[in-house]
Design an enzyme around this catalytic site. Sequence first.
Site, PDB file in Angstrom:
ATOM      1  N   ASP A 189    -136.474   0.607  14.542  1.00  0.00           N
ATOM      2  CA  ASP A 189    -137.843   0.724  14.031  1.00  0.00           C
ATOM      3  C   ASP A 189    -138.820   0.914  15.198  1.00  0.00           C
ATOM      4  OD1 ASP A 189    -137.052  -0.143  11.203  1.00  0.00           O
ATOM      5  OD2 ASP A 189    -136.354  -1.801  12.437  1.00  0.00           O
TER       6      ASP A 189
ATOM      7  N   HIS B 255    -136.569  -6.059   9.105  1.00  0.00           N
ATOM      8  CA  HIS B 255    -136.095  -4.668   9.086  1.00  0.00           C
ATOM      9  C   HIS B 255    -136.027  -4.233   7.617  1.00  0.00           C
ATOM     10  CE1 HIS B 255    -134.046  -0.954   9.840  1.00  0.00           C
ATOM     11  NE2 HIS B 255    -133.064  -1.310   9.028  1.00  0.00           N
TER      12      HIS B 255
HETATM   13  P1  NAD Z   1    -120.285   2.828   7.108  1.00  0.00           P
HETATM   14  O1  NAD Z   1    -120.078   2.551   5.659  1.00  0.00           O
HETATM   15  O2  NAD Z   1    -120.024   4.191   7.648  1.00  0.00           O
HETATM   16  O3  NAD Z   1    -119.389   1.815   7.961  1.00  0.00           O
HETATM   17  C1  NAD Z   1    -119.328   0.459   7.687  1.00  0.00           C
HETATM   18  C2  NAD Z   1    -117.944  -0.008   8.098  1.00  0.00           C
HETATM   19  O4  NAD Z   1    -117.932  -1.437   7.996  1.00  0.00           O
HETATM   20  C3  NAD Z   1    -116.815   0.506   7.196  1.00  0.00           C
HETATM   21  O5  NAD Z   1    -115.829   1.149   7.988  1.00  0.00           O
HETATM   22  C4  NAD Z   1    -116.261  -0.754   6.527  1.00  0.00           C
HETATM   23  O6  NAD Z   1    -114.857  -0.699   6.331  1.00  0.00           O
HETATM   24  C5  NAD Z   1    -116.648  -1.810   7.568  1.00  0.00           C
HETATM   25  N1  NAD Z   1    -116.721  -3.187   7.047  1.00  0.00           N
HETATM   26  C6  NAD Z   1    -117.163  -3.615   5.846  1.00  0.00           C
HETATM   27  N2  NAD Z   1    -117.021  -4.953   5.751  1.00  0.00           N
HETATM   28  C7  NAD Z   1    -116.515  -5.375   6.926  1.00  0.00           C
HETATM   29  C8  NAD Z   1    -116.143  -6.639   7.437  1.00  0.00           C
HETATM   30  N3  NAD Z   1    -116.237  -7.744   6.687  1.00  0.00           N
HETATM   31  N4  NAD Z   1    -115.634  -6.709   8.689  1.00  0.00           N
HETATM   32  C9  NAD Z   1    -115.492  -5.605   9.449  1.00  0.00           C
HETATM   33  N5  NAD Z   1    -115.827  -4.361   9.006  1.00  0.00           N
HETATM   34  C10 NAD Z   1    -116.324  -4.249   7.772  1.00  0.00           C
HETATM   35  O7  NAD Z   1    -121.792   2.362   7.422  1.00  0.00           O
HETATM   36  P2  NAD Z   1    -122.686   2.694   8.703  1.00  0.00           P
HETATM   37  O8  NAD Z   1    -123.435   3.970   8.473  1.00  0.00           O
HETATM   38  O9  NAD Z   1    -121.876   2.558   9.927  1.00  0.00           O
HETATM   39  O10 NAD Z   1    -123.774   1.508   8.592  1.00  0.00           O
HETATM   40  C11 NAD Z   1    -123.380   0.172   8.789  1.00  0.00           C
HETATM   41  C12 NAD Z   1    -124.508  -0.769   8.429  1.00  0.00           C
HETATM   42  O11 NAD Z   1    -125.621  -0.586   9.289  1.00  0.00           O
HETATM   43  C13 NAD Z   1    -125.064  -0.630   7.009  1.00  0.00           C
HETATM   44  O12 NAD Z   1    -125.302  -1.919   6.492  1.00  0.00           O
HETATM   45  C14 NAD Z   1    -126.395   0.072   7.229  1.00  0.00           C
HETATM   46  O13 NAD Z   1    -127.305  -0.188   6.186  1.00  0.00           O
HETATM   47  C15 NAD Z   1    -126.826  -0.592   8.509  1.00  0.00           C
HETATM   48  N6  NAD Z   1    -127.895   0.058   9.266  1.00  0.00           N
HETATM   49  C16 NAD Z   1    -128.785  -0.749   9.894  1.00  0.00           C
HETATM   50  C17 NAD Z   1    -129.792  -0.197  10.656  1.00  0.00           C
HETATM   51  C18 NAD Z   1    -130.795  -1.064  11.363  1.00  0.00           C
HETATM   52  O14 NAD Z   1    -131.722  -0.514  11.982  1.00  0.00           O
HETATM   53  N7  NAD Z   1    -130.699  -2.385  11.339  1.00  0.00           N
HETATM   54  C19 NAD Z   1    -129.897   1.200  10.766  1.00  0.00           C
HETATM   55  C20 NAD Z   1    -128.949   1.994  10.131  1.00  0.00           C
HETATM   56  C21 NAD Z   1    -127.940   1.422   9.364  1.00  0.00           C
HETATM   57  C1  LMR Z   2    -132.376   2.455   8.426  1.00  0.00           C
HETATM   58  O1  LMR Z   2    -133.413   1.881   8.744  1.00  0.00           O
HETATM   59  O2  LMR Z   2    -132.161   3.653   8.679  1.00  0.00           O
HETATM   60  C2  LMR Z   2    -131.276   1.685   7.727  1.00  0.00           C
HETATM   61  O3  LMR Z   2    -131.623   0.348   7.624  1.00  0.00           O
HETATM   62  C3  LMR Z   2    -130.866   2.287   6.457  1.00  0.00           C
HETATM   63  C4  LMR Z   2    -131.863   2.100   5.330  1.00  0.00           C
HETATM   64  O4  LMR Z   2    -131.405   1.773   4.224  1.00  0.00           O
HETATM   65  O5  LMR Z   2    -133.066   2.274   5.542  1.00  0.00           O
END
Ligand code: NAD
Ligand code: LMR
Length: 331
Positions: free
Chosen positions: A161, A189
């Site tokens: 962010d 977030h």
């Molecule tokens: P993705 O679905 O491509 O990958 C997630 C992976 O986590 C999968 O491979 C799944 O098998 C694994 N997983 C699920 N439960 C698990 C556990 N208990 N232990 C270990 N691995 C586990 O998703 P992504 O695009 O890589 O995003 C991951 C997360 O990050 C999501 O929750 C998304 O919303 C979040 N995200 C956060 C931000 C932020 O700024 N904070 C930004 C973008 C995405």
């Molecule tokens: C982001 O900020 O890109 C992630 O947290 C995904 C979302 O759901 O906004």
Amino acid sequence: MNAPQPITVTVTGAGGQIGYAALFRIASGAMFGADQPVALRLLEIPQGVKGAEGAALELIDGAFPLLASIDISTTPDEGFAGTNVALLVGSRPRTAGMERADLLAANGAIFGPQGRAINEHAADDVRVLVVGNPANTNALIAQRNAPDVPAERFTALTRLDHNRAVGLLAERAGARVADISGVTIWGNHSTTQYPDLSHATISGRAALDVVGETWGRGAYIERVANRGAEIIEVRGGSSVASAANAAIDHVRDWALGTGEAWTSVSLPSTGAYGIPEGLIASVPAHAVDGGWRVVEGLEIDAFSRAKIDASVAELAAERDQVAAMGLIPAE
Ligand code: NAD
Ligand code: LMR
């Protein structure tokens, strides 16, 4: 001179998208610099192991001189053994028809056990960054299940962010990112976050004078807070490379220091700026000697106060929900 010992980095959800984008940059030295070896631990659930194995094969094919080892596991106890830095990326995404309470409960079942495994098996200096959403409350669950680890070692990612806020400001002002400082993300977030330009400058000039209050305290806030949804709409999937980049920025600054500039990081509150103690909320902070220090003494006007309070209220409500579900131990 002998090479330093490798830093062990555990990435959960390593077979997923953000994991894939992050692993190669960690192996290349982007997180700890060009002289620091790393040992990677990839923690997945059984359904995600093939993805992690594929990434491991490609990591070998990258022939990274700094990559000391790669281990894949499916149990948190093994995955966090000796970990110095834990990136908690894997989480349970919201699916159609799922209520927020269901989402919190599903993630409690992931982050509670992971917190306990970190408590038992990680290195004494472990630092934790939660990326998986809802990141702040997932970090709270993990932290509260790791009573022997100092609370301030648990953080959640609001650097994405922050970077969005800086990037969009630079674009609007026709300025360079390097000329911008003093931007803060406050709170959660989520869409209630408050991207605050009150103390920001562009080449030494007050940012709100450069871009105008109407935009800087109006459309800009909406744009930054809803950037995640904008990316999902345009890309057809949530942000990946920018999220991995922000996670690396966060840990690199934590380990190596921020210098003069401040950044935004979600940290367990010590009560600063009226944020209730213990909530993991985004604040402006410097990293010094391997720890975060909240920027002190910023003046908070009535507009900012209301915005910060609204986002913090959302965090408090999430905390109360997970407490009511028994996902965090009673105080
Ligand atoms: P993705 O679905 O491509 O990958 C997630 C992976 O986590 C999968 O491979 C799944 O098998 C694994 N997983 C699920 N439960 C698990 C556990 N208990 N232990 C270990 N691995 C586990 O998703 P992504 O695009 O890589 O995003 C991951 C997360 O990050 C999501 O929750 C998304 O919303 C979040 N995200 C956060 C931000 C932020 O700024 N904070 C930004 C973008 C995405
Ligand atoms: C982001 O900020 O890109 C992630 O947290 C995904 C979302 O759901 O906004």
